[in-house]
Each structure stands twice: as C-alpha cells, then as structure tokens.
Design a protein around this motif. Structure first.
Motif, PDB file in Angstrom:
ATOM      1  N   ALA A   1       0.818  -1.219   0.000  1.00 14.84           N
ATOM      2  CA  ALA A   1       0.000   0.000   0.000  1.00 14.84           C
ATOM      3  C   ALA A   1       0.852   1.270   0.000  1.00 14.84           C
ATOM      4  O   ALA A   1       0.539   2.252   0.657  1.00 14.84           O
ATOM      5  CB  ALA A   1      -0.949  -0.007   1.198  1.00 14.84           C
ATOM      6  N   GLY A   2       1.937   1.255  -0.734  1.00  9.94           N
ATOM      7  CA  GLY A   2       2.745   2.461  -0.919  1.00  9.94           C
ATOM      8  C   GLY A   2       3.914   2.578   0.035  1.00  9.94           C
ATOM      9  O   GLY A   2       4.017   1.874   1.031  1.00  9.94           O
ATOM     10  N   ASP A   3       4.815   3.522  -0.273  1.00 12.65           N
ATOM     11  CA  ASP A   3       6.053   3.749   0.474  1.00 12.65           C
ATOM     12  C   ASP A   3       6.898   2.487   0.525  1.00 12.65           C
ATOM     13  O   ASP A   3       7.309   2.025   1.586  1.00 12.65           O
ATOM     14  CB  ASP A   3       5.768   4.273   1.884  1.00 12.65           C
TER      15      ASP A   3
ATOM     16  N   ASN B   1       3.437   8.353  -1.053  1.00 11.73           N
ATOM     17  CA  ASN B   1       4.047   9.668  -1.259  1.00 11.73           C
ATOM     18  C   ASN B   1       5.559   9.575  -1.389  1.00 11.73           C
ATOM     19  O   ASN B   1       6.187  10.422  -2.012  1.00 11.73           O
ATOM     20  CB  ASN B   1       3.656  10.635  -0.140  1.00 11.73           C
ATOM     21  N   HIS B   2       6.179   8.515  -0.847  1.00  3.79           N
ATOM     22  CA  HIS B   2       7.632   8.377  -0.977  1.00  3.79           C
ATOM     23  C   HIS B   2       8.056   7.865  -2.353  1.00  3.79           C
ATOM     24  O   HIS B   2       9.242   7.871  -2.663  1.00  3.79           O
ATOM     25  CB  HIS B   2       8.195   7.482   0.130  1.00  3.79           C
ATOM     26  N   GLU B   3       7.099   7.431  -3.154  1.00 10.07           N
ATOM     27  CA  GLU B   3       7.409   7.092  -4.544  1.00 10.07           C
ATOM     28  C   GLU B   3       7.311   8.332  -5.444  1.00 10.07           C
ATOM     29  O   GLU B   3       7.541   8.249  -6.646  1.00 10.07           O
ATOM     30  CB  GLU B   3       6.487   5.988  -5.071  1.00 10.07           C
ATOM     31  N   TYR B   4       6.932   9.437  -4.839  1.00 13.62           N
ATOM     32  CA  TYR B   4       6.895  10.716  -5.544  1.00 13.62           C
ATOM     33  C   TYR B   4       8.014  11.599  -5.015  1.00 13.62           C
ATOM     34  O   TYR B   4       8.471  11.429  -3.890  1.00 13.62           O
ATOM     35  CB  TYR B   4       5.549  11.424  -5.328  1.00 13.62           C
ATOM     36  N   GLY B   5       8.425  12.560  -5.800  1.00 13.20           N
ATOM     37  CA  GLY B   5       9.449  13.479  -5.334  1.00 13.20           C
ATOM     38  C   GLY B   5      10.228  14.043  -6.491  1.00 13.20           C
ATOM     39  O   GLY B   5      10.022  13.692  -7.650  1.00 13.20           O
ATOM     40  N   ARG B   6      11.150  14.914  -6.161  1.00 13.38           N
ATOM     41  CA  ARG B   6      11.952  15.554  -7.202  1.00 13.38           C
ATOM     42  C   ARG B   6      13.120  14.656  -7.583  1.00 13.38           C
ATOM     43  O   ARG B   6      13.831  14.137  -6.731  1.00 13.38           O
ATOM     44  CB  ARG B   6      12.469  16.908  -6.704  1.00 13.38           C
TER      45      ARG B   6
ATOM     46  N   LEU C   1       5.843  10.856 -10.153  1.00 11.26           N
ATOM     47  CA  LEU C   1       6.060   9.456  -9.810  1.00 11.26           C
ATOM     48  C   LEU C   1       7.464   9.034 -10.241  1.00 11.26           C
ATOM     49  O   LEU C   1       7.913   9.359 -11.340  1.00 11.26           O
ATOM     50  CB  LEU C   1       5.003   8.588 -10.497  1.00 11.26           C
ATOM     51  N   THR C   2       8.151   8.318  -9.369  1.00 13.22           N
ATOM     52  CA  THR C   2       9.512   7.881  -9.654  1.00 13.22           C
ATOM     53  C   THR C   2       9.627   7.198 -11.009  1.00 13.22           C
ATOM     54  O   THR C   2       8.764   6.393 -11.388  1.00 13.22           O
ATOM     55  CB  THR C   2      10.025   6.924  -8.557  1.00 13.22           C
ATOM     56  N   PRO C   3      10.690   7.483 -11.750  1.00 14.67           N
ATOM     57  CA  PRO C   3      10.897   6.795 -13.032  1.00 14.67           C
ATOM     58  C   PRO C   3      11.213   5.311 -12.850  1.00 14.67           C
ATOM     59  O   PRO C   3      11.251   4.565 -13.826  1.00 14.67           O
ATOM     60  CB  PRO C   3      12.074   7.545 -13.653  1.00 14.67           C
TER      61      PRO C   3
END
Length: 202
Positions: free
Chosen positions: A15-17, A50-55, A64-66
């Motif tokens: 379920a993410g992260d 949310n940790h799979e998202y970011g700069r 979203l992470t590549p």
C-alpha cells in the motif's frame, strides 16, 4: 516472516512507500535484495505512496519515480491519461476484484479516479472487492487527516459496499468500519460492512 507464516499466499499487496526516496536507485536495490527470491516467485500488487513521488533533481517537478514502471509489469486498464498508467489499475483473481488507486494525485485527478472507480465497480462480476491506496480514508495517526480522499472516495466505497480497503501512510496499525454517531453513541453503520485497514507506511 509473513511468507513463512502464509507460504501459500497468491500475491503480496503493497500500500505504498516501498522505499524512502523514490528516486534513490540504491533503495530500490535494497527493496529487491530484501524481497530476494520472493519478488521473483510471488506477484506483487503495489500502489504508490508519497515516498514514490518526489523531485528527481532541483530542475524537475515532483512526479512518480521513473523506477515505478520499469520495476513492475502492471495492467494498463486505468483511466486513459498517461499519468495513471500502471499506478491506477485493477486485477481480477478467483472471484475478487483488486483495485489500486493513486491518492497522491489530488484535485481533478482524484475526481477522475473516483469516476473511473464507479465504472469499474458497476461492472464488477466478482463476489469480493478490495481497494488499495496509500492515504487512509480514516486516519489513525494524530495530526493526520485526508478529507479530500474521504469526500471523493468514500461515497463510491459505500455505494458498492466494498469488502476491504487496504491503506498505509499513517505509520500505525488500525482496522475498523464506518461508525455513525447516534444519540451520543458510536455504532457501526449497519448499511456498511466495509472493513478499513491501515498498515504502517505501506
């Protein structure tokens, strides 16, 4: 440990992260090393946190992470826009429909997911329905709340009386059902049998 206790599990829901920093190649390497042969033998049904998202760098916007799409081979049966490919999808397995939503995508993108979810559940031939997404409908950690997720997804969940909703994000464990506050007493809503589960981060 979980697999040792349930070695006949057909798949694993995340379920993410999955990692701390979505753009950190070494952390994805650690994720694969920790899973070892399980990742090659037991299918994963992941949803982004949310940790799979970011700069990726200071010059690129958050996204979203590549690493997501190269890491997983997931259905592309979600809404048509590219932003939803392989992070919003569903799979059917032995009388159960499992739907992954991306609650990192808010506003108009969450509206689109809610409309898509309504269609997917309206045409669901299965006996059981399970949803998974990262941000809980009902948060179980102090100082956290996701009113937009609740306002947009809960009506669809209740309309179809979804059986199970698996969520993460709050770094707590919790489970429960919709509660109505009647005459000062909290009672489980008899018209809703959905069980909501929050499990640590992912």
């Amino acid at each position: 440990k979980a697999y040792s206790n349930l070695p006949e599990a057909s798949f694993i829901v995340h379920a993410g992260d999955l990692v701390n920093h979505g753009d950190a190649d070494d952390q994805w390497g650690e994720w694969f090393k920790a899973g070892g042969w399980l990742n090659g033998m037991v299918p994963s049904i992941p949803t982004p946190g949310n940790h799979e998202y970011g700069r990726i760098s200071t010059n690129t916007p958050a996204g979203l992470t590549p690493y997501w799409r190269p890491t997983f081979a997931l259905p592309e049966n979600g809404p048509d826009e590219a932003i939803f490919k392989e992070n919003v999808y569903y799979v059917d397995y032995q009388g159960m429909r499992i739907v992954s939503l991306d609650t990192n995508l808010k506003g108009e993108n969450l509206d689109k997911q809610a409309a898509w979810l309504d269609q997917v559940l309206a045409n669901n031939p299965n006996e059981w329905t399970v949803l998974t997404f990262h941000h809980p409908v009902f948060s179980s950690a102090e100082g956290r709340d996701n009113p937009e997720v609740r306002n947009k997804l809960l009506p669809v969940i209740q309309k179809y009386n979804v059986d199970l909703v698996l969520q993460g994000h709050d770094h707590t464990y919790a489970r429960g059902q919709v509660v109505n506050n009647k005459s000062g007493q909290k009672v489980v809503d008899p018209d809703s049998t959905t069980v909501f589960v929050n499990s640590v981060s992912g």
